[in-house]
Design an enzyme around this catalytic site. Structure first.
Site, PDB file in Angstrom:
ATOM      1  N   TYR A 265      -6.080   6.238   4.716  1.00 51.37           N
ATOM      2  CA  TYR A 265      -6.280   5.231   3.667  1.00 51.37           C
ATOM      3  C   TYR A 265      -5.498   3.952   3.979  1.00 51.37           C
ATOM      4  O   TYR A 265      -6.033   2.845   3.943  1.00 51.37           O
ATOM      5  CB  TYR A 265      -5.852   5.779   2.289  1.00 51.37           C
ATOM      6  CG  TYR A 265      -5.768   4.665   1.287  1.00 51.37           C
ATOM      7  CD1 TYR A 265      -6.919   4.138   0.725  1.00 51.37           C
ATOM      8  CD2 TYR A 265      -4.544   4.079   0.969  1.00 51.37           C
ATOM      9  CE1 TYR A 265      -6.860   3.068  -0.135  1.00 51.37           C
ATOM     10  CE2 TYR A 265      -4.469   3.007   0.106  1.00 51.37           C
ATOM     11  CZ  TYR A 265      -5.633   2.499  -0.446  1.00 51.37           C
ATOM     12  OH  TYR A 265      -5.574   1.424  -1.279  1.00 51.37           O
TER      13      TYR A 265
ATOM     14  N   ASP B 244      -9.307   6.191  -1.267  1.00 51.53           N
ATOM     15  CA  ASP B 244      -8.304   6.948  -2.027  1.00 51.53           C
ATOM     16  C   ASP B 244      -9.002   7.591  -3.229  1.00 51.53           C
ATOM     17  O   ASP B 244     -10.234   7.557  -3.327  1.00 51.53           O
ATOM     18  CB  ASP B 244      -7.138   6.035  -2.453  1.00 51.53           C
ATOM     19  CG  ASP B 244      -7.576   4.970  -3.437  1.00 51.53           C
ATOM     20  OD1 ASP B 244      -8.793   4.870  -3.731  1.00 51.53           O
ATOM     21  OD2 ASP B 244      -6.712   4.234  -3.933  1.00 51.53           O
TER      22      ASP B 244
ATOM     23  N   GLU C 271       0.838  -1.215   0.000  1.00 55.07           N
ATOM     24  CA  GLU C 271       0.000   0.000   0.000  1.00 55.07           C
ATOM     25  C   GLU C 271       0.869   1.259   0.000  1.00 55.07           C
ATOM     26  O   GLU C 271       0.517   2.252  -0.632  1.00 55.07           O
ATOM     27  CB  GLU C 271      -0.952   0.007   1.204  1.00 55.07           C
ATOM     28  CG  GLU C 271      -2.076  -1.023   1.106  1.00 55.07           C
ATOM     29  CD  GLU C 271      -3.012  -0.778  -0.084  1.00 55.07           C
ATOM     30  OE1 GLU C 271      -3.014   0.319  -0.657  1.00 55.07           O
ATOM     31  OE2 GLU C 271      -3.742  -1.727  -0.450  1.00 55.07           O
TER      32      GLU C 271
END
Ligand code: SF4
Length: 363
Positions: A131, A149, A48
């Site tokens: 996020y 996002d 991520e």
């Protein structure tokens, strides 16, 4: 939430049917990506962070190499920062790598090497924003937390026909509140990943493939024929241009001067050829400037091809000058001579890698 009435907004959508359609599609159509092989929170975390501002295809080889070098929390916690920056070289946004390592070190010492599943503890780690926190909690730990996002905001703007400006930081909160209402409690991992995957593969920015879309029956933008007008996104400011001189200064052993950038700011702690903003030194004073700064006297060899590099907020326009050292008058202060073939062992930002290519291949 002031401006949007959530109950009103969600009245027309059948949340159960929407969840089922999205999750079934994701489970059948998802791309096989290396970080989807298991639910290891460390792997999901690294992926991520790498995927912020960077495309999936670019990330895959970096992720595989990174996992090879730092397969667990303890490998990354114990690595030298320079090794980590080297593994990140070319991905850009290097503060991501430094923050990741700092946070991983905290996990190693404070949480016994286990990525916390407590939202507050996770959010307190360096580099973990809302996020990333939501992505780790939902994907690794099956906790129904929103992970919003730009992709997710685009998809939801269309499905629910929301006209908030997604470029504004406060809009994220609105979308998070929506996800809290519509996320599957049984399978939050596939739900969140489904929204992201839909944004990446089907509900793309310019030409969404509505005819192939698994959630088309739920989509208000499609129903009203306004899918290409959404989301509302105001334009980002233009990047600032910075003009630099960069100096490839070689000695007779084929070595070049490189130096380390400051510990804070853009490209912190990476290595580069000497460079200076053009506004800080007149062209006719370059030789004197180099002599004073590096303690070397130099002769001009040639002017090389200029280099341009676009970062998120600035553009570097670099004039490159190749010089030879006449004599080494002193220690190089904080810089050092390194053989051109060995410079690659240092973490080097992309614009300076382009210069290395010029010097080695004459490109
Ligand atoms: Fe996006 Fe079109 Fe699907 Fe709506 S129908 S979610 S606009 S791809």
């Amino acid at each position: 939430m002031k401006d949007i009435d959530l109950d009103e907004l969600l009245k027309e959508i059948n949340i159960n049917a929407f969840q089922n359609d999205l999750i079934n599609w994701f489970q059948n159509e998802q791309r096989m990506l290396p970080w989807r092989e298991n639910q290891d929170p460390y792997r999901i975390w690294v992926s991520e962070i790498m995927l912020q501002q960077t495309k999936v295809d670019t990330v895959i080889p970096y992720f595989l190499n990174f996992m090879d070098k730092f397969p667990t929390i303890s490998y990354l916690a114990e690595a030298q920062e320079q090794e980590v920056l080297k593994a990140w070289e070319g991905l850009g946004y290097y503060s991501r790598a430094r923050n990741l390592q700092q946070a991983v070190r905290e996990v190693a010492t404070t949480y016994n090497g286990k990525v916390p599943s407590n939202p507050k503890q996770l959010a307190d780690l360096k580099g973990i924003g809302p996020y990333t926190k939501g992505a780790i909690l939902s994907i690794a730990y099956d906790i129904p937390e929103p992970a919003v996002d730009g992709n997710v905001m685009r998809v939801l703007s269309r499905i629910l026909r929301i006209e908030e400006d997604i470029a504004k930081p406060k809009s994220r909160r609105i979308f998070e509140n929506i996800v809290v209402e519509i996320i599957s409690q049984d399978n939050p991992s596939s739900f969140n990943q489904g929204l992201m995957e839909l944004g990446a593969l089907v509900c793309t920015p310019k030409s969404p493939s509505c005819m192939l879309c698994p959630v088309q029956p739920h989509c208000k933008a499609f129903r009203d024929g306004v899918e290409t007008q959404l989301p509302i996104k105001s334009k980002a400011k233009k990047q600032k241009k910075l003009a630099y001189y960069t100096f490839a200064i070689s000695n007779e052993d084929g070595e070049y001067i490189i130096e380390q950038r400051p510990e804070a700011g853009l490209l912190a702690s990476m290595w580069q050829f000497p460079m200076v903003l053009k506004e800080e030194v007149d062209e006719e004073h370059i030789m004197t400037w180099l002599e004073q700064k590096y303690g070397v006297s130099v002769t001009l060899d040639e002017v090389l091809k200029p280099i341009k590099h676009v970062f998120s907020h600035v553009i570097w326009e670099i004039d490159v000058i190749h010089l030879h050292v006449n004599e080494n008058k002193a220690e190089l202060n904080d810089a050092r001579f390194v053989n051109i073939n060995k410079i690659e062992q240092y973490p080097i930002p992309v614009p300076h890698q382009k210069l290395i290519e010029q010097l080695i291949d004459g490109k």
